[in-house]
Design an enzyme around this catalytic site. Structure first.
Site, PDB file in Angstrom:
ATOM      1  N   PRO A 111       4.041   8.059   6.104  1.00 14.93           N
ATOM      2  CA  PRO A 111       3.250   6.884   5.767  1.00 14.93           C
ATOM      3  C   PRO A 111       3.432   6.458   4.302  1.00 14.93           C
ATOM      4  O   PRO A 111       3.486   5.271   3.994  1.00 14.93           O
ATOM      5  CB  PRO A 111       1.807   7.328   6.037  1.00 14.93           C
ATOM      6  N   GLU A 152      17.331   3.057   8.408  1.00 13.68           N
ATOM      7  CA  GLU A 152      18.475   3.747   7.774  1.00 13.68           C
ATOM      8  C   GLU A 152      18.776   3.195   6.377  1.00 13.68           C
ATOM      9  O   GLU A 152      19.942   3.146   5.968  1.00 13.68           O
ATOM     10  CB  GLU A 152      19.722   3.662   8.663  1.00 13.68           C
ATOM     11  N   GLY A 153      17.734   2.810   5.661  1.00 12.88           N
ATOM     12  CA  GLY A 153      17.895   2.271   4.308  1.00 12.88           C
ATOM     13  C   GLY A 153      17.839   0.757   4.343  1.00 12.88           C
ATOM     14  O   GLY A 153      18.655   0.112   5.008  1.00 12.88           O
ATOM     15  N   SER A 185      11.412   4.413   1.615  1.00 15.98           N
ATOM     16  CA  SER A 185      12.665   4.340   0.864  1.00 15.98           C
ATOM     17  C   SER A 185      12.780   5.525  -0.094  1.00 15.98           C
ATOM     18  O   SER A 185      13.871   6.026  -0.344  1.00 15.98           O
ATOM     19  CB  SER A 185      12.709   3.033   0.062  1.00 15.98           C
TER      20      SER A 185
HETATM   21  C1  LIG Z   1      11.402   0.427  14.531  1.00 17.62           C
HETATM   22  C2  LIG Z   1      11.621   1.453  13.461  1.00 17.62           C
HETATM   23  C3  LIG Z   1      12.267   2.634  13.772  1.00 17.62           C
HETATM   24  C4  LIG Z   1      12.418   3.627  12.801  1.00 17.62           C
HETATM   25  N1  LIG Z   1      12.984   4.825  13.142  1.00 17.62           N
HETATM   26  C5  LIG Z   1      12.952   5.851  12.239  1.00 17.62           C
HETATM   27  C6  LIG Z   1      13.343   7.170  12.621  1.00 17.62           C
HETATM   28  O1  LIG Z   1      13.753   7.418  13.765  1.00 17.62           O
HETATM   29  N2  LIG Z   1      13.245   8.167  11.699  1.00 17.62           N
HETATM   30  C7  LIG Z   1      12.791   7.952  10.435  1.00 17.62           C
HETATM   31  O2  LIG Z   1      12.714   8.897   9.661  1.00 17.62           O
HETATM   32  N3  LIG Z   1      12.430   6.696  10.024  1.00 17.62           N
HETATM   33  C8  LIG Z   1      12.484   5.657  10.899  1.00 17.62           C
HETATM   34  N4  LIG Z   1      12.085   4.400  10.515  1.00 17.62           N
HETATM   35  C9  LIG Z   1      11.609   4.197   9.159  1.00 17.62           C
HETATM   36  C10 LIG Z   1      12.538   3.350   8.293  1.00 17.62           C
HETATM   37  O3  LIG Z   1      13.689   4.063   7.958  1.00 17.62           O
HETATM   38  C11 LIG Z   1      11.712   2.908   7.064  1.00 17.62           C
HETATM   39  O4  LIG Z   1      10.778   1.952   7.523  1.00 17.62           O
HETATM   40  C12 LIG Z   1      12.557   2.338   5.953  1.00 17.62           C
HETATM   41  O5  LIG Z   1      13.333   3.336   5.361  1.00 17.62           O
HETATM   42  C13 LIG Z   1      11.713   1.665   4.872  1.00 17.62           C
HETATM   43  O6  LIG Z   1      10.647   2.480   4.457  1.00 17.62           O
HETATM   44  P1  LIG Z   1       9.164   1.880   4.425  1.00 17.62           P
HETATM   45  O7  LIG Z   1       8.882   1.279   5.737  1.00 17.62           O
HETATM   46  O8  LIG Z   1       8.250   2.936   3.916  1.00 17.62           O
HETATM   47  O9  LIG Z   1       9.228   0.697   3.372  1.00 17.62           O
HETATM   48  P2  LIG Z   1       9.138   0.807   1.780  1.00 17.62           P
HETATM   49  O10 LIG Z   1      10.035   1.858   1.276  1.00 17.62           O
HETATM   50  O11 LIG Z   1       7.721   0.830   1.362  1.00 17.62           O
HETATM   51  O12 LIG Z   1       9.757  -0.598   1.394  1.00 17.62           O
HETATM   52  C14 LIG Z   1       9.053  -1.830   1.476  1.00 17.62           C
HETATM   53  C15 LIG Z   1       9.928  -2.911   0.826  1.00 17.62           C
HETATM   54  O13 LIG Z   1      10.132  -2.604  -0.556  1.00 17.62           O
HETATM   55  C16 LIG Z   1      11.511  -2.514  -0.847  1.00 17.62           C
HETATM   56  N5  LIG Z   1      11.703  -1.422  -1.808  1.00 17.62           N
HETATM   57  C17 LIG Z   1      11.422  -0.102  -1.632  1.00 17.62           C
HETATM   58  N6  LIG Z   1      11.736   0.592  -2.717  1.00 17.62           N
HETATM   59  C18 LIG Z   1      12.229  -0.280  -3.624  1.00 17.62           C
HETATM   60  C19 LIG Z   1      12.723  -0.171  -4.963  1.00 17.62           C
HETATM   61  N7  LIG Z   1      12.790   1.006  -5.580  1.00 17.62           N
HETATM   62  N8  LIG Z   1      13.119  -1.287  -5.586  1.00 17.62           N
HETATM   63  C20 LIG Z   1      13.068  -2.481  -4.964  1.00 17.62           C
HETATM   64  N9  LIG Z   1      12.605  -2.662  -3.715  1.00 17.62           N
HETATM   65  C21 LIG Z   1      12.205  -1.573  -3.050  1.00 17.62           C
HETATM   66  C22 LIG Z   1      12.177  -2.235   0.477  1.00 17.62           C
HETATM   67  O14 LIG Z   1      13.514  -2.662   0.476  1.00 17.62           O
HETATM   68  C23 LIG Z   1      11.319  -3.037   1.425  1.00 17.62           C
HETATM   69  O15 LIG Z   1      11.729  -4.378   1.430  1.00 17.62           O
HETATM   70  C24 LIG Z   1      11.960   3.388  11.476  1.00 17.62           C
HETATM   71  C25 LIG Z   1      11.337   2.178  11.163  1.00 17.62           C
HETATM   72  C26 LIG Z   1      11.148   1.228  12.138  1.00 17.62           C
HETATM   73  C27 LIG Z   1      10.416  -0.041  11.771  1.00 17.62           C
END
Ligand SMILES: Cc1cc2nc3c(=O)[nH]c(=O)nc-3n(C[C@H](O)[C@H](O)[C@H](O)COP(=O)(O)OP(=O)(O)OC[C@H]3O[C@@H](n4cnc5c(N)ncnc54)[C@H](O)[C@@H]3O)c2cc1C
Length: 554
Positions: free
Chosen positions: A131, A369-370, A135
């Site tokens: 949660p 995946e990023g 990233s």
């Molecule tokens: C349908 C679905 C399936 C998934 N499946 C998996 C899975 O099987 N296993 C797993 O482990 N994960 C899974 N994920 C998770 C997915 O990899 C993450 O949602 C993703 O890596 C982004 O993390 P977050 O959602 O916490 O967003 P955040 O990291 O909070 O990012 C929110 C926004 O801020 C931007 N951002 C973040 N950090 C920075 C920075 N330093 N500088 C500038 N901008 C930034 C991001 O690009 C994004 O636009 C899944 C997600 C979804 C929606």
């Protein structure tokens, strides 16, 4: 040396996937499942079981699989994404979940779990995201507390939560990243283990045919043999080791879904009559809604295919190239699907037309995946280092390679790609002199421009090989050499202009006087890049003819 499947087996696998899709998942079924938000578990299990055995591609031969290489994986992922991105995601999740085992597991662990995937077709989940750690995975909070008996660690108690986990509600096995005393580590945990549960299936924007759920670990017990590699603290390194490969898979998803959308818009527009003729004959339609998207998708394909071939040739995990491929393919797939809705007009805006679903599905590829922003950062940081290490020559050297390629293969626009690369070197150098990358936005824009220019260079190399009849046997043959050369010229012009104008915009916009702009204008060669636009419309006409399979009109 050829790696992975032989050509015949690859072709057979691709055709079997398409045939399975036609039989089990026709459009009407896909639309209904999407509407009901239903994960077609039985179908996915048959795909990963005796019916299709698609999981065997990802499992090494010594553990009962077919040992596909990176090119095989890209071709299979593209084909599955063209079928349905939710189903493809479910198959990907098993691959992702088993990745830490493949790169970091002990021989016993590999044999134990990879054989189960091969022979029993078990589904896996990959539990990295939390949660509060997306990233920035290093911020993870899930803990693994060792349990010792007589001074020996016999197991771990895992506590924490994982968010957005594909297959989270259906997998028999999950790999979970948790913080052990020795650092982040992967653990493999069976569903049904005490203290291990999952949440409801998430109600998502797209890929509604995939199961996504949270995982909860409340003092969940994992035997010491479930610690991947048997040593704590290897988790983030293991996650990094597979990125080049796994990002290529998501790149292939963007490519497959983007083309699936265009493959619907193209025949639709050939039939749809407006203002006395088919839309496909209206230049203002094709040159906005079809041609640029096909061109960008093929540039992304070139980046994917080249990276996959290099991985198969043993050049390492190529994380930056994987990031470039993912970024180009997911962004162009998303844009292509959006354009395909527009190309269908009001019909495209309804659930009845597949392009509406594809657009929602493909959106995920710029997130998981990023994210695209993380890809921009990854690319920019690496290429910035290259720029510094070579004292500014990195992209000039790439430009010289393009000039040489252009001399050998006139007609593919490689010299225009050379202009783009020289301009990019100029943008990087001006940013270095004026210390502009202290602005994160400038750094990320450099990442974007580097990806575009490297995609154009990959397309030029691919077009040259196609012209010489030297494409590798397993390369996609979707287009012949002539249309590929046309796409290449269109793309090179677009990229060169983007590097010059966006470069000028961000360099001048972040500097504090006119001097950055002045330094840059002497470096980007805008006049030459503008002159290189000559012939663009004629090439777009030719590209449209190729896409619609018609004789050249003009
Ligand atoms: C349908 C679905 C399936 C998934 N499946 C998996 C899975 O099987 N296993 C797993 O482990 N994960 C899974 N994920 C998770 C997915 O990899 C993450 O949602 C993703 O890596 C982004 O993390 P977050 O959602 O916490 O967003 P955040 O990291 O909070 O990012 C929110 C926004 O801020 C931007 N951002 C973040 N950090 C920075 C920075 N330093 N500088 C500038 N901008 C930034 C991001 O690009 C994004 O636009 C899944 C997600 C979804 C929606």
């Amino acid at each position: 040396m050829s790696v992975g499947l032989d050509l015949e087996t690859l072709d057979f696998t691709l055709e079997s996937i398409s045939e399975f899709g036609r039989r089990e998942l026709p459009d009407s079924v896909l639309i209904e499942l999407d509407e009901r938000d239903e994960f077609p578990e039985e179908i996915v299990r048959r795909m990963c079981g005796e019916d299709l055995g698609v999981q065997l591609i990802f499992v090494p031969e010594e553990h009962g699989g077919m040992g596909g290489g990176a090119v095989d994986v890209y071709r299979v992922c593209e084909r599955m994404a063209a079928l349905d991105l939710g189903v493809a995601t479910s198959v990907l999740a098993t691959f992702l979940g088993s990745d830490p085992i493949v790169v970091g597991g002990t021989p016993e662990q590999k044999e134990r779990w990879m054989r189960r995937i091969a022979e029993e077709g078990v589904l896996m989940a990959y539990g990295a995201t939390e949660p509060d750690a997306g990233s920035d995975l290093a911020a993870l909070k899930t803990k693994a507390e060792p349990i010792s008996e007589n001074g020996t660690v016999v197991g771990y108690r895992l506590s924490g939560a994982k968010q957005w986990i594909s297959n989270g509600g259906v997998a028999e096995l999950s790999s979970v990243l948790a913080l052990a005393p020795g650092g982040p580590s992967w653990f493999v945990i069976e569903s049904g283990a005490e203290g291990f549960s999952h949440g409801e299936q998430e109600d998502k924007h797209g890929i509604r045919l995939s199961n996504t759920a949270a995982l909860f670990l409340e003092d969940a017990y994992v035997d010491a043999s479930g610690l991947v590699g048997g040593t704590e603290g290897q988790g983030l390194v293991q996650a990094q080791q597979v990125f080049g490969y796994t990002r290529l898979m998501v790149a292939a998803f963007g490519l497959g879904a983007g083309w699936a959308a265009l493959d619907r818009a193209i025949p639709y527009s050939a039939e749809r009559i407006q203002a006395g003729g088919p839309l496909s004959e209206k230049q203002g339609y094709t040159h906005k809604l079809i041609v640029p998207h096909a061109v960008r998708l093929e540039a992304a394909r070139a980046a994917i295919e080249e990276t996959a071939e290099r991985i198969d040739a043993g050049e390492g995990s190529l994380n930056t190239e994987g990031a470039i491929a993912k970024y180009l393919a997911s962004e162009s797939g998303n844009a292509a699907a959006d354009a395909a809705i527009q190309a269908h007009g009001g019909y495209g805006y309804t659930h009845e037309y597949m392009v509406e679903k594809i657009k929602r599905d493909v959106r995920i590829t710029t997130i998981y995946e990023g994210t695209s922003e993380i890809m921009e950062m990854t690319i920019a940081r690496d290429r910035w280092q290259q720029h510094l290490k070579t004292r500014g020559d990195h992209y000039h050297a790439a430009a010289r390679d393009m000039e040489a390629l252009g001399a050998e293969h006139p007609g593919i626009g490689a010299e225009t790609t050379g202009l783009a690369l020289h301009a990019l070197a100029g943008v990087f150098e001006t940013a270095r002199e004026a210390r502009l990358t202290r602005n994160q936005h400038v750094l990320l824009r450099l990442g974007q421009l580097a990806a575009l220019a490297e995609g154009a260079a990959a397309l030029a190399r691919r077009a040259a090989r196609a012209a010489a009849g030297e494409l590798s046997p397993k390369a996609s043959r979707r287009f012949d050499a002539d249309p590929m050369a046309t796409f290449c010229r269109v793309n090179a012009r677009e990229v060169a202009l983007a590097v010059a104008t966006d470069g000028a915009r961000w360099v001048a916009g972040s500097g504090d006087g006119g001097k950055e702009a002045a330094a840059l204008s002497s470096r980007i060669g805008l006049a030459e890049i503008a002159a290189a636009q000559a012939g663009l419309l004629a090439d777009m006409d030719a590209a449209a003819d190729a896409l619609y399979g018609r004789e050249p009109q003009r």
